[in-house]
Design an enzyme around this catalytic site. Sequence first.
Site, PDB file in Angstrom:
ATOM      1  N   SER A 142       0.883  -1.175   0.000  1.00 39.96           N
ATOM      2  CA  SER A 142       0.000   0.000   0.000  1.00 39.96           C
ATOM      3  C   SER A 142       0.918   1.221   0.000  1.00 39.96           C
ATOM      4  CB  SER A 142      -0.843  -0.025   1.274  1.00 39.96           C
ATOM      5  OG  SER A 142      -1.417   1.237   1.537  1.00 39.96           O
ATOM      6  N   TYR A 155      -1.943  -1.499  10.385  1.00 41.82           N
ATOM      7  CA  TYR A 155      -1.924  -1.583   8.919  1.00 41.82           C
ATOM      8  C   TYR A 155      -0.611  -1.025   8.370  1.00 41.82           C
ATOM      9  CZ  TYR A 155      -3.951  -1.308   4.170  1.00 41.82           C
ATOM     10  OH  TYR A 155      -4.220  -1.459   2.826  1.00 41.82           O
TER      11      TYR A 155
HETATM   12  P1  NAD Z   1     -11.588  -6.416  -0.026  1.00 37.85           P
HETATM   13  O1  NAD Z   1     -12.176  -6.288   1.342  1.00 37.85           O
HETATM   14  O2  NAD Z   1     -12.419  -6.075  -1.202  1.00 37.85           O
HETATM   15  O3  NAD Z   1     -11.021  -7.890  -0.240  1.00 37.85           O
HETATM   16  C1  NAD Z   1     -10.248  -8.532   0.728  1.00 37.85           C
HETATM   17  C2  NAD Z   1     -10.456 -10.035   0.607  1.00 37.85           C
HETATM   18  O4  NAD Z   1      -9.593 -10.666   1.573  1.00 37.85           O
HETATM   19  C3  NAD Z   1     -11.893 -10.479   0.928  1.00 37.85           C
HETATM   20  O5  NAD Z   1     -12.383 -11.317  -0.104  1.00 37.85           O
HETATM   21  C4  NAD Z   1     -11.738 -11.237   2.245  1.00 37.85           C
HETATM   22  O6  NAD Z   1     -12.667 -12.301   2.394  1.00 37.85           O
HETATM   23  C5  NAD Z   1     -10.316 -11.744   2.149  1.00 37.85           C
HETATM   24  N1  NAD Z   1      -9.755 -12.087   3.456  1.00 37.85           N
HETATM   25  C6  NAD Z   1      -9.833 -11.383   4.611  1.00 37.85           C
HETATM   26  N2  NAD Z   1      -9.254 -12.066   5.606  1.00 37.85           N
HETATM   27  C7  NAD Z   1      -8.789 -13.225   5.081  1.00 37.85           C
HETATM   28  C8  NAD Z   1      -8.105 -14.352   5.603  1.00 37.85           C
HETATM   29  N3  NAD Z   1      -7.795 -14.435   6.908  1.00 37.85           N
HETATM   30  N4  NAD Z   1      -7.785 -15.358   4.767  1.00 37.85           N
HETATM   31  C9  NAD Z   1      -8.118 -15.286   3.450  1.00 37.85           C
HETATM   32  N5  NAD Z   1      -8.771 -14.258   2.900  1.00 37.85           N
HETATM   33  C10 NAD Z   1      -9.105 -13.243   3.703  1.00 37.85           C
HETATM   34  O7  NAD Z   1     -10.263  -5.527   0.048  1.00 37.85           O
HETATM   35  P2  NAD Z   1      -9.308  -4.913  -1.092  1.00 37.85           P
HETATM   36  O8  NAD Z   1      -9.426  -3.446  -1.015  1.00 37.85           O
HETATM   37  O9  NAD Z   1      -9.475  -5.608  -2.372  1.00 37.85           O
HETATM   38  O10 NAD Z   1      -7.890  -5.266  -0.447  1.00 37.85           O
HETATM   39  C11 NAD Z   1      -7.033  -6.271  -0.956  1.00 37.85           C
HETATM   40  C12 NAD Z   1      -5.611  -5.940  -0.525  1.00 37.85           C
HETATM   41  O11 NAD Z   1      -5.236  -4.680  -1.078  1.00 37.85           O
HETATM   42  C13 NAD Z   1      -5.415  -5.826   0.993  1.00 37.85           C
HETATM   43  O12 NAD Z   1      -4.181  -6.395   1.351  1.00 37.85           O
HETATM   44  C14 NAD Z   1      -5.384  -4.331   1.210  1.00 37.85           C
HETATM   45  O13 NAD Z   1      -4.658  -3.976   2.359  1.00 37.85           O
HETATM   46  C15 NAD Z   1      -4.692  -3.882  -0.062  1.00 37.85           C
HETATM   47  N6  NAD Z   1      -4.887  -2.475  -0.404  1.00 37.85           N
HETATM   48  C16 NAD Z   1      -6.131  -1.989  -0.601  1.00 37.85           C
HETATM   49  C17 NAD Z   1      -6.267  -0.642  -0.929  1.00 37.85           C
HETATM   50  C18 NAD Z   1      -7.616  -0.020  -1.156  1.00 37.85           C
HETATM   51  O14 NAD Z   1      -7.678   1.211  -1.203  1.00 37.85           O
HETATM   52  N7  NAD Z   1      -8.675  -0.777  -1.327  1.00 37.85           N
HETATM   53  C19 NAD Z   1      -5.141   0.165  -1.047  1.00 37.85           C
HETATM   54  C20 NAD Z   1      -3.891  -0.380  -0.832  1.00 37.85           C
HETATM   55  C21 NAD Z   1      -3.773  -1.712  -0.512  1.00 37.85           C
END
Ligand code: NAD
Length: 260
Positions: A142, A155
């Site tokens: 991130s 985080y």
């Molecule tokens: P999201 O909530 O849409 O998806 C996250 C997925 O992870 C979900 O399907 C959930 O069921 C799964 N998950 C959660 N805990 C779990 C576990 N213990 N085992 C297996 N699966 C698990 O979130 P997203 O925004 O798509 O985030 C995905 C990644 O991207 C994360 O690592 C997040 O930190 C990172 N990220 C997101 C953003 C953003 O702005 N959305 C920005 C930077 C980084």
Amino acid sequence: MSLKDKVAVVTGGASGIGKEIARHFLAAGAKIAIADLDGQAAEAVAAAFDPTGDRAMGVAMNVTEEDAVTDGIEAIAARFGSIDVLVSNAGIQIVAPVHEMAFADWKKLLAIHLDGAFLTTKACLQHMYAQGRGGSVIYMGSVHSKEASKLKAPYVAAKHGLIGLAKVVAKEGAAHGVRSNVICPGFVRTPLVEKQIPEQAATFGISEEDVVRTIMLKDTVDGEFTTVDDVAQTAVFLAAFPTNALTGQSIVVSHGWFMQ
Ligand code: NAD
């Protein structure tokens, strides 16, 4: 860039960024395993992407549990014959100031982001090393791998930690042709972020529109959200890159919020 004949595992692949990466990998020719805590959602996404079931599978996997990870990766390798790409992407967000953050929440977040990255990496590297045809490990970092924000101590700590893990895997994996890199997105409108907007509005006593404008996108060059497509294209590039020239790196995809 082609991922033909590659087998890719995407954790957290049932939603948001991971789901879009799985879609792009499939389009680039890979076979994909969508591993998610929500196994039913993972199977539904896999079935929607590839109704034949030949090139996509869903796997119920809690990335914090060693047996679940080991069994899940074994099942994927048995079904598709190899493991070539890991996208360690599963993640959650929990916001609170440090002095009010519950220790249980700190540990829960670190377990999913860091234990999950370690356990899936360990299981996949064993296959990649044994196969002898290299591989690519991609961590979902991130901008918070580089910068801090209030309320996000676990985080920010976890996302910084992933860069350290990626560098070690880059050094250890090199002899086996295994590369390791981190993608660092800015804010992407996924369920993870949609949840934070009202939470931060309540915490800071401002409107949801102001959370987006004055907090989330304040330092971007154009006031735009990063998209799942932006991140997925970067993942395809890193997965398909052919040599060790591109390893141990972190690529920020954030509309200029953070510049290296
Ligand atoms: P999201 O909530 O849409 O998806 C996250 C997925 O992870 C979900 O399907 C959930 O069921 C799964 N998950 C959660 N805990 C779990 C576990 N213990 N085992 C297996 N699966 C698990 O979130 P997203 O925004 O798509 O985030 C995905 C990644 O991207 C994360 O690592 C997040 O930190 C990172 N990220 C997101 C953003 C953003 O702005 N959305 C920005 C930077 C980084």
